[in-house]
Structures are given as structure tokens and as C-alpha cells.
Design an enzyme around this catalytic site. Structure first.
Site, PDB file in Angstrom:
ATOM      1  N   HIS A   1      -6.115 -10.045   2.346  1.00 15.30           N
ATOM      2  CA  HIS A   1      -5.670 -11.041   1.383  1.00 15.30           C
ATOM      3  C   HIS A   1      -4.317 -11.644   1.760  1.00 15.30           C
ATOM      4  O   HIS A   1      -3.483 -10.974   2.363  1.00 15.30           O
ATOM      5  CB  HIS A   1      -5.531 -10.410  -0.012  1.00 15.30           C
ATOM      6  CG  HIS A   1      -6.763  -9.708  -0.465  1.00 15.30           C
ATOM      7  ND1 HIS A   1      -6.722  -8.529  -1.157  1.00 15.30           N
ATOM      8  CD2 HIS A   1      -8.077 -10.018  -0.327  1.00 15.30           C
ATOM      9  CE1 HIS A   1      -7.956  -8.137  -1.433  1.00 15.30           C
ATOM     10  NE2 HIS A   1      -8.797  -9.018  -0.939  1.00 15.30           N
TER      11      HIS A   1
ATOM     12  N   TYR B   1       2.624  -1.970  -4.793  1.00 19.02           N
ATOM     13  CA  TYR B   1       2.981  -3.182  -4.064  1.00 19.02           C
ATOM     14  C   TYR B   1       4.155  -3.863  -4.776  1.00 19.02           C
ATOM     15  O   TYR B   1       4.084  -4.098  -5.977  1.00 19.02           O
ATOM     16  CB  TYR B   1       1.849  -4.221  -4.108  1.00 19.02           C
ATOM     17  CG  TYR B   1       0.543  -3.866  -3.517  1.00 19.02           C
ATOM     18  CD1 TYR B   1       0.117  -4.490  -2.357  1.00 19.02           C
ATOM     19  CD2 TYR B   1      -0.325  -2.965  -4.127  1.00 19.02           C
ATOM     20  CE1 TYR B   1      -1.129  -4.219  -1.821  1.00 19.02           C
ATOM     21  CE2 TYR B   1      -1.563  -2.680  -3.596  1.00 19.02           C
ATOM     22  CZ  TYR B   1      -1.964  -3.309  -2.441  1.00 19.02           C
ATOM     23  OH  TYR B   1      -3.194  -3.037  -1.913  1.00 19.02           O
TER      24      TYR B   1
END
Length: 187
Positions: free
Chosen positions: A66, A136
Site C-alpha cells: 500500500h 504504524y
């Protein structure tokens, strides 16, 4: 002040491994996951806009690859809180001498590693154990209209996943293979 991080270069410019230096005693340990002051040079004026937590239930699962297109491109710092993953970043920067090269790192809680992935890279990982948790830190919020992805099995990338791919989301499986005319993205 004692430095709580060490930064290592990879073979791809801008892509870094961050080693955390925990403080431990008989009570346990404290491990700093992020510090704007200590990581300021790497952040280069960026701030953390979003923090995400993922749980991947099954070993062999691949999530990715991604990225977000400009103007929503993002820097990511990825760390593993539980389990073990093979974390991968692919250079997609237009005119980069390392265009389409990938770098992988095994991340797990006890190796104190995080991967700093700059704008212009695709990111994904393979769970090497069941019940993996990743954290993240993103420099930009998720923007669905800027979303991009690569197929993790694309032969042009030739990512050497450590295990057979046991599961892939329908969204990730639907990413098209790169054409011979792919020249990168604006970071």
C-alpha cells in the site's frame, strides 16, 4: 540526555531501520516507540498525523503493498508489538536509481526494530507467526482518494516472502501487476 534510538541506513536512500534502546531493571523495561525530539532529523519537519494498530491472526498472511499518492503521500514508522513479521518497503519514486527495489526486515518485539518508510514507497508485510500486532505512525492521515497498491506477488517486484502466502485480502489480490511502462510515482 541518553539517546533512545539508533538509526541505520539501508541500501535504498531514505529508507531507515530504527533501533530502540530500552531501559531495563529488575522491574521490567521502558521502551520509547517515538520521540519527535530525538527523531526530528528523520521527520524533517513532518508531524505524526495518525497512529494505526493492526492485528493479523494467521501466519503466512500478507498485507499490502500500500501507498498514498501525492499530495497525501506519507512517511510511516512501523513497529511490531507482538509476534513476528517480515516487513517490506518498495521504492516507487520516479527517477530513483533504486526504482522497484525492495528491502525487507524481520520485526518482532525483542529485536527493538522499526522501519522508517518515506513518501514514495509501497509498504506491506507477511505475518511469520499467528496473532501479530503492528503499530504504524503516519505523517499524513488516510485519504481514500489517494490510495494506491501493488500486487504483493508481482513478478517485477520479485519479493521473496519467507513463507507461502496463506491469505491475501480481496482488495490486495485485486491490485494489478505493474506494466513494463511503469516509471514510478511522484513522492
Amino acid at each position: 540526555m541518553t539517546a533512545r534510538f539508533e538509526t541505520l541506513d539501508t541500501a535504498i536512500a531514505g529508507l531507515k531501520v530504527i533501533l530502540r534502546k530500552p531501559v531495563a531493571d529488575e522491574r521490567g523495561r521502558l521502551e520509547r516507540l517515538f520521540c519527535a525530539q530525538e527523531l526530528g532529523a528523520l521527520m524533517a519537519g513532518r508531524t505524526i498525523a495518525q497512529v494505526n494498530h493492526t492485528v493479523t491472526a494467521r501466519a503466512g498472511t500478507v498485507r499490502g503493498m500500500h501507498f498514498q499518492h501525492a499530495p497525501h503521500a506519507e512517511l510511516k514508522i512501523v513497529t511490531c508489538l507482538r509476534g513476528e513479521v517480515f516487513d517490506v518497503a518498495v521504492d516507487l519514486r520516479r527517477d530513483s536509481p533504486t526504482l522497484l527495489r525492495w528491502h525487507g526486515e524481520v520485526l518482532r518485539p525483542d529485536n527493538q526494530k522499526a522501519l522508517l518508510i518515506p513518501e514514495g514507497f509501497a509498504h506491506g508485510f507477511q505475518a511469520l507467526s499467528d496473532d501479530c500486532e503492528l503499530l504504524y505512525f503516519h505523517s499524513a492521515a488516510y485519504a481514500p482518494e489517494a490510495e494506491g497498491g501493488l500486487h504483493p506477488g508481482d513478478p517485477r517486484l520479485a519479493i521473496r516472502w519467507p513463507r507461502a502466502v496463506a491469505a491475501l485480502s480481496p482488495r490486495d489480490a485485486a491490485h494489478r501487476l505493474l506494466g513494463a511502462d511503469f516509471r514510478g510515482i511522484a513522492a
